[in-house]
Structures are given as structure tokens and as C-alpha cells.
Design a protein around this motif. Structure first.
Motif, PDB file in Angstrom:
ATOM      1  N   GLY A 219       1.054  -0.923  -0.175  1.00  0.00           N
ATOM      2  CA  GLY A 219      -0.130   0.209  -0.090  1.00  0.00           C
ATOM      3  C   GLY A 219       1.202   1.647  -0.261  1.00  0.00           C
ATOM      4  O   GLY A 219       1.875   1.239  -0.973  1.00  0.00           O
ATOM      5  N   GLY A 220       0.498   2.306   1.472  1.00  0.00           N
ATOM      6  CA  GLY A 220       1.462   3.365   0.778  1.00  0.00           C
ATOM      7  C   GLY A 220       2.622   2.702   1.594  1.00  0.00           C
ATOM      8  O   GLY A 220       3.171   3.713   1.755  1.00  0.00           O
ATOM      9  N   VAL A 221       3.534   2.564   1.961  1.00  0.00           N
ATOM     10  CA  VAL A 221       4.877   1.663   2.324  1.00  0.00           C
ATOM     11  C   VAL A 221       5.996   1.275   1.889  1.00  0.00           C
ATOM     12  O   VAL A 221       5.170   0.019   1.668  1.00  0.00           O
ATOM     13  CB  VAL A 221       4.796   0.754   4.152  1.00  0.00           C
ATOM     14  N   VAL A 222       6.830   1.989   1.735  1.00  0.00           N
ATOM     15  CA  VAL A 222       7.833   1.532   0.810  1.00  0.00           C
ATOM     16  C   VAL A 222       8.584   0.905   1.294  1.00  0.00           C
ATOM     17  O   VAL A 222       9.707   1.112   2.019  1.00  0.00           O
ATOM     18  CB  VAL A 222       7.954   2.392  -0.567  1.00  0.00           C
ATOM     19  N   VAL A 223       9.126  -0.150   0.519  1.00  0.00           N
ATOM     20  CA  VAL A 223      11.060   0.239   1.273  1.00  0.00           C
ATOM     21  C   VAL A 223      11.405   0.894   1.247  1.00  0.00           C
ATOM     22  O   VAL A 223      12.078   1.616   0.675  1.00  0.00           O
ATOM     23  CB  VAL A 223      11.504  -1.005  -0.534  1.00  0.00           C
ATOM     24  N   LYS A 245       2.000  15.724  11.818  1.00  0.00           N
ATOM     25  CA  LYS A 245       0.777  16.131  11.001  1.00  0.00           C
ATOM     26  C   LYS A 245       1.879  16.437   9.163  1.00  0.00           C
ATOM     27  O   LYS A 245       2.946  16.024   9.750  1.00  0.00           O
ATOM     28  CB  LYS A 245       0.856  17.598  10.823  1.00  0.00           C
ATOM     29  N   PRO A 246       0.911  15.075   8.496  1.00  0.00           N
ATOM     30  CA  PRO A 246       2.150  14.349   7.569  1.00  0.00           C
ATOM     31  C   PRO A 246       2.310  16.436   6.551  1.00  0.00           C
ATOM     32  O   PRO A 246       2.039  17.194   6.642  1.00  0.00           O
ATOM     33  CB  PRO A 246       0.981  14.083   6.364  1.00  0.00           C
ATOM     34  N   TYR A 257      14.238  13.042   8.114  1.00  0.00           N
ATOM     35  CA  TYR A 257      13.008  11.838   7.423  1.00  0.00           C
ATOM     36  C   TYR A 257      11.489  12.911   6.969  1.00  0.00           C
ATOM     37  O   TYR A 257      11.548  13.243   7.472  1.00  0.00           O
ATOM     38  CB  TYR A 257      12.872  10.611   8.204  1.00  0.00           C
ATOM     39  N   ASN A 258      11.702  12.470   6.037  1.00  0.00           N
ATOM     40  CA  ASN A 258       9.936  12.846   5.777  1.00  0.00           C
ATOM     41  C   ASN A 258       8.777  12.656   6.074  1.00  0.00           C
ATOM     42  O   ASN A 258       8.958  11.221   6.231  1.00  0.00           O
ATOM     43  CB  ASN A 258       9.574  13.156   4.582  1.00  0.00           C
ATOM     44  N   VAL A 259       7.574  13.201   7.000  1.00  0.00           N
ATOM     45  CA  VAL A 259       6.667  11.860   7.562  1.00  0.00           C
ATOM     46  C   VAL A 259       5.464  12.263   6.533  1.00  0.00           C
ATOM     47  O   VAL A 259       4.582  13.512   6.171  1.00  0.00           O
ATOM     48  CB  VAL A 259       6.074  13.395   9.167  1.00  0.00           C
ATOM     49  N   ILE A 260       5.681  10.831   6.462  1.00  0.00           N
ATOM     50  CA  ILE A 260       4.638  10.638   5.589  1.00  0.00           C
ATOM     51  C   ILE A 260       3.018   9.794   5.875  1.00  0.00           C
ATOM     52  O   ILE A 260       1.667  11.014   5.590  1.00  0.00           O
ATOM     53  CB  ILE A 260       4.522   9.138   4.251  1.00  0.00           C
ATOM     54  N   HIS A 261       2.236   9.490   7.070  1.00  0.00           N
ATOM     55  CA  HIS A 261       1.611   9.613   7.492  1.00  0.00           C
ATOM     56  C   HIS A 261       1.481   9.353   9.036  1.00  0.00           C
ATOM     57  O   HIS A 261       2.736   9.298   9.639  1.00  0.00           O
ATOM     58  CB  HIS A 261       0.518   8.001   6.676  1.00  0.00           C
ATOM     59  N   THR A 262       0.824   9.496   9.659  1.00  0.00           N
ATOM     60  CA  THR A 262       0.493   9.539  11.402  1.00  0.00           C
ATOM     61  C   THR A 262      -0.454   9.065  11.590  1.00  0.00           C
ATOM     62  O   THR A 262      -1.861   9.042  10.723  1.00  0.00           O
ATOM     63  CB  THR A 262       0.269  10.937  12.033  1.00  0.00           C
ATOM     64  N   VAL A 271      -5.263  10.272  23.813  1.00  0.00           N
ATOM     65  CA  VAL A 271      -4.222   9.908  23.213  1.00  0.00           C
ATOM     66  C   VAL A 271      -2.851   9.393  23.650  1.00  0.00           C
ATOM     67  O   VAL A 271      -2.491  10.307  24.450  1.00  0.00           O
ATOM     68  CB  VAL A 271      -4.085  11.307  21.597  1.00  0.00           C
ATOM     69  N   ALA A 272      -2.206   8.397  23.380  1.00  0.00           N
ATOM     70  CA  ALA A 272      -1.326   8.301  23.830  1.00  0.00           C
ATOM     71  C   ALA A 272       0.472   8.607  23.342  1.00  0.00           C
ATOM     72  O   ALA A 272       1.170   8.700  24.407  1.00  0.00           O
ATOM     73  CB  ALA A 272      -0.872   7.269  24.946  1.00  0.00           C
ATOM     74  N   ALA A 273       0.178   8.107  22.508  1.00  0.00           N
ATOM     75  CA  ALA A 273       1.862   8.656  21.637  1.00  0.00           C
ATOM     76  C   ALA A 273       1.097   7.967  19.862  1.00  0.00           C
ATOM     77  O   ALA A 273      -0.633   8.136  19.597  1.00  0.00           O
ATOM     78  CB  ALA A 273       2.655   6.593  21.701  1.00  0.00           C
ATOM     79  N   TRP A 274       2.066   8.578  19.077  1.00  0.00           N
ATOM     80  CA  TRP A 274       1.974   8.660  17.919  1.00  0.00           C
ATOM     81  C   TRP A 274       2.840   8.001  17.236  1.00  0.00           C
ATOM     82  O   TRP A 274       3.895   8.227  17.828  1.00  0.00           O
ATOM     83  CB  TRP A 274       2.183  10.268  17.527  1.00  0.00           C
ATOM     84  N   GLU A 275       2.664   7.107  16.528  1.00  0.00           N
ATOM     85  CA  GLU A 275       3.010   6.191  15.221  1.00  0.00           C
ATOM     86  C   GLU A 275       2.856   7.163  13.144  1.00  0.00           C
ATOM     87  O   GLU A 275       2.316   7.022  13.532  1.00  0.00           O
ATOM     88  CB  GLU A 275       2.608   5.188  14.813  1.00  0.00           C
ATOM     89  N   LEU A 276       4.368   7.105  13.428  1.00  0.00           N
ATOM     90  CA  LEU A 276       4.767   8.206  12.149  1.00  0.00           C
ATOM     91  C   LEU A 276       5.279   6.767  11.102  1.00  0.00           C
ATOM     92  O   LEU A 276       6.710   6.883  11.576  1.00  0.00           O
ATOM     93  CB  LEU A 276       5.684   9.239  12.471  1.00  0.00           C
ATOM     94  N   GLN A 277       4.807   7.277  10.170  1.00  0.00           N
ATOM     95  CA  GLN A 277       5.873   6.735   9.003  1.00  0.00           C
ATOM     96  C   GLN A 277       6.106   7.473   8.676  1.00  0.00           C
ATOM     97  O   GLN A 277       6.022   8.889   7.930  1.00  0.00           O
ATOM     98  CB  GLN A 277       4.418   6.203   8.123  1.00  0.00           C
ATOM     99  N   VAL A 278       7.866   7.057   8.014  1.00  0.00           N
ATOM    100  CA  VAL A 278       8.815   8.520   8.183  1.00  0.00           C
ATOM    101  C   VAL A 278       9.353   7.815   6.671  1.00  0.00           C
ATOM    102  O   VAL A 278       9.641   6.667   6.364  1.00  0.00           O
ATOM    103  CB  VAL A 278       9.409   8.896   8.811  1.00  0.00           C
ATOM    104  N   ARG A 279       9.799   9.226   5.937  1.00  0.00           N
ATOM    105  CA  ARG A 279      10.860   8.272   4.557  1.00  0.00           C
ATOM    106  C   ARG A 279      11.688   9.377   4.374  1.00  0.00           C
ATOM    107  O   ARG A 279      11.670  11.086   4.663  1.00  0.00           O
ATOM    108  CB  ARG A 279      10.238   8.629   3.886  1.00  0.00           C
ATOM    109  N   GLY A 280      12.771   8.587   4.032  1.00  0.00           N
ATOM    110  CA  GLY A 280      14.224   9.679   4.087  1.00  0.00           C
ATOM    111  C   GLY A 280      15.472   8.945   3.934  1.00  0.00           C
ATOM    112  O   GLY A 280      15.407   7.783   3.744  1.00  0.00           O
TER     113      GLY A 280
END
Length: 280
Positions: A219-223, A245-246, A257-262, A271-280
Motif C-alpha cells: 500500500g502506502g508503505v515502501v521499502v 502532521k504529514p 525524514y519526511n513524515v508521510i502518515h500519522t 491519545v497516548a502516542a503517535w506512530e509516524l511513517q517516515v521516509r528519507g
């Protein structure tokens, strides 16, 4: 009476192997005994501690701990928030380290009129030495993203300042970006580019990084994408209670790293914690 042998035995029996790393200097091996609780929440492969905890260490192992140092116990890293004597330690053999979960990172919000999101970045069209503009591209680009005057492109080890606001094109690129100084050397199409945005506000936080498993690369997660976990309490303490924020950026491990998704993770209704999908 010399209590040193008793303390040494206590730490051998109850202490966990640990490493203390100062802000400057070599790490030191030690053993640490955790005091008190700390609610644990699993976010993917990362286990976060929602509450501040304290560890006791022997002064013989860690003579001069400091705020900002990192105590790693098992696979968990904690940033030292305060150093204090231990009550009822008349001999002065111990330190109490108040710690917050995670390693220091910088969260840099998107510039007010739009930030870049995507990456990795590369030169779109070859350019000659002396060129005063350049085009860059990414297969993963935010169509609403913008480069801002004062942003910096690093190409071949040289830094170039963006001279005007440039929006993303439909071809997944930023085209004809005015830069200064002019290119110091010719650059080939496909050459790597790093973007930094000093115009964005920076917040010093603590967090932890982990890789995605092979089964999650879809999906939106790349190698090459990574998972960054940051406590909501860290955002609140830093003055960014709205959370990530993305389009923002994370500076960690000497990289940006760029934040792609949160994604928010909850403890009850909060809200206890945030999971960030990052790319860079």
C-alpha cells in the motif's frame, strides 16, 4: 562500615545490564535497577513507557551522569531528565536518574504556507556547473507541498538556498527552482538531493525508530520507510499539543525524514502516542 560490596552484590542480583551514553564522550557499561512503575504500551514492535521512571545506578560505574545523556536498558533507550542523590544512601554510592522514554529527536513542522512531503529526492534534469536553477523529483510527493524561500537543497555535498516559493507539479517534481549560489559542479539526472526547511518550527522531543516488517511493505508503505513513535506527552511538553502532521520532518540519527502518515494510539479515551511513517 563499607557498604560497597553489598551494593555491588545487590546490583549483580537485581540490576539489569545497561549502558550510559553521555552527550559527549564514550559510553559506560553499568547495571541499572528500575524504581516505580511506568505504563507500557506496544506500538508495533516498539514498547513505549507512558510515565516517567527512575533508575538507580552505581556511582562507581557512572561517576558524572548528566541531563541529556541516554541510558539504554535491555533494548529500551531513555533520555536522562534529572540526576539526583538517592534517599537513605548515606555513603553516596548511588545516583537516581529520572528518565523519559526515547532518544532525542527534532520534529520540524511544515512551513506555514506548505512543506514538502515525499522522498527520496533526486535531480530531475541534468544541469551544468554555474546553473542558477534546478528541478528535482520524487515518486512519493505531496501534490500540495511547497518549497519556501530559504529552504536548502544539498546536492553532491554542496548546499544551495531556494530563492522563491515553488509548488509541486503534476509530474511529481519541483521545476526550475531558483538557487544560490549557482551550481558548483555539473549534476547528473538522478543525483541524490536532500531538502531541509529552516523556515519550519523545530521541537525537541524524544522518540524511537523501528523498521517495518517485510509483510508491512504494501500500500502506502515502501521499502526504506521507517516507523517513528513519539509520546503525545512529549508534543504537549514541547508546545505542540496538536501532535504531528504529514508534511513535517523528523531529524534523527543524523538524518532528516519526511513524515508521510500519522496514526494516533490511545490509552482509554486519550491519545497516548503517535506512530509516524517516515521516509528519507
Amino acid at each position: 562500615m563499607d557498604f560497597t560490596p553489598h551494593i555491588r552484590t545487590l546490583f549483580q542480583l537485581r540490576g539489569k545490564p545497561a549502558t550510559y551514553t553521555p552527550t559527549v564522550g564514550a559510553p559506560a557499561s553499568c547495571r541499572a535497577i528500575r524504581q516505580g512503575g511506568g505504563q507500557a504500551v506496544a506500538v508495533g514492535p516498539v514498547v513505549v513507557m507512558l510515565e516517567r521512571v527512575q533508575f538507580h545506578v552505581r556511582r562507581a560505574d557512572v561517576p558524572t551522569p548528566e541531563v541529556g545523556g541516554v541510558l539504554t536498558v535491555g533494548g529500551d533507550a531513555f533520555t536522562v531528565q534529572a540526576v539526583q542523590p538517592v534517599q537513605r544512601d548515606a555513603e553516596g554510592l548511588l545516583w537516581g536518574l529520572d528518565v523519559a522514554w526515547g532518544l532525542p529527536v527534532v520534529y520540524r513542522s511544515a512551513a506555514a504556507s506548505g512543506g514538502v512531503q515525499g522522498g527520496p529526492w533526486s535531480v530531475a534534469t541534468a544541469a551544468a556547473a554555474g546553473a542558477s536553477s534546478i528541478s528535482i523529483q520524487s515518486q512519493h510527493i505531496n501534490a500540495s507541498g511547497k518549497l519556501q524561500p530559504g529552504d536548502v537543497l544539498t546536492i553532491g555535498g554542496a548546499a544551495y538556498t531556494v530563492g522563491a516559493a515553488i509548488g509541486a507539479s503534476a509530474a511529481k517534481s519541483f521545476n526550475n527552482i531558483p538557487i544560490s549560489p549557482p551550481l558548483a559542479a555539473p549534476v547528473a539526472a538522478g543525483a541524490s538531493v536532500t531538502i531541509s526547511q529552516p523556515s519550519a518550527t523545530g521541537y525537541v522531543l524524544t522518540g524511537a525508530m523501528a523498521d517495518y516488517g517485510a509483510s508491512e511493505v504494501m500500500g502506502g508503505v515502501v521499502v526504506g520507510d521507517r516507523r517513528m513513535v513519539i509520546l503525545q506527552a512529549a508534543f504537549v511538553a514541547a508546545g505542540a499539543p496538536a501532535g504531528p502532521k504529514p508534511g513535517a520532518a523528523i531529524e534523527a540519527d543524523g538524518r532528516t525524514y519526511n513524515v508521510i502518515h500519522t496514526k494516533a494510539h490511545y490509552a482509554g479515551s486519550a491519545v497516548a502516542a503517535w506512530e509516524l511513517q517516515v521516509r528519507g
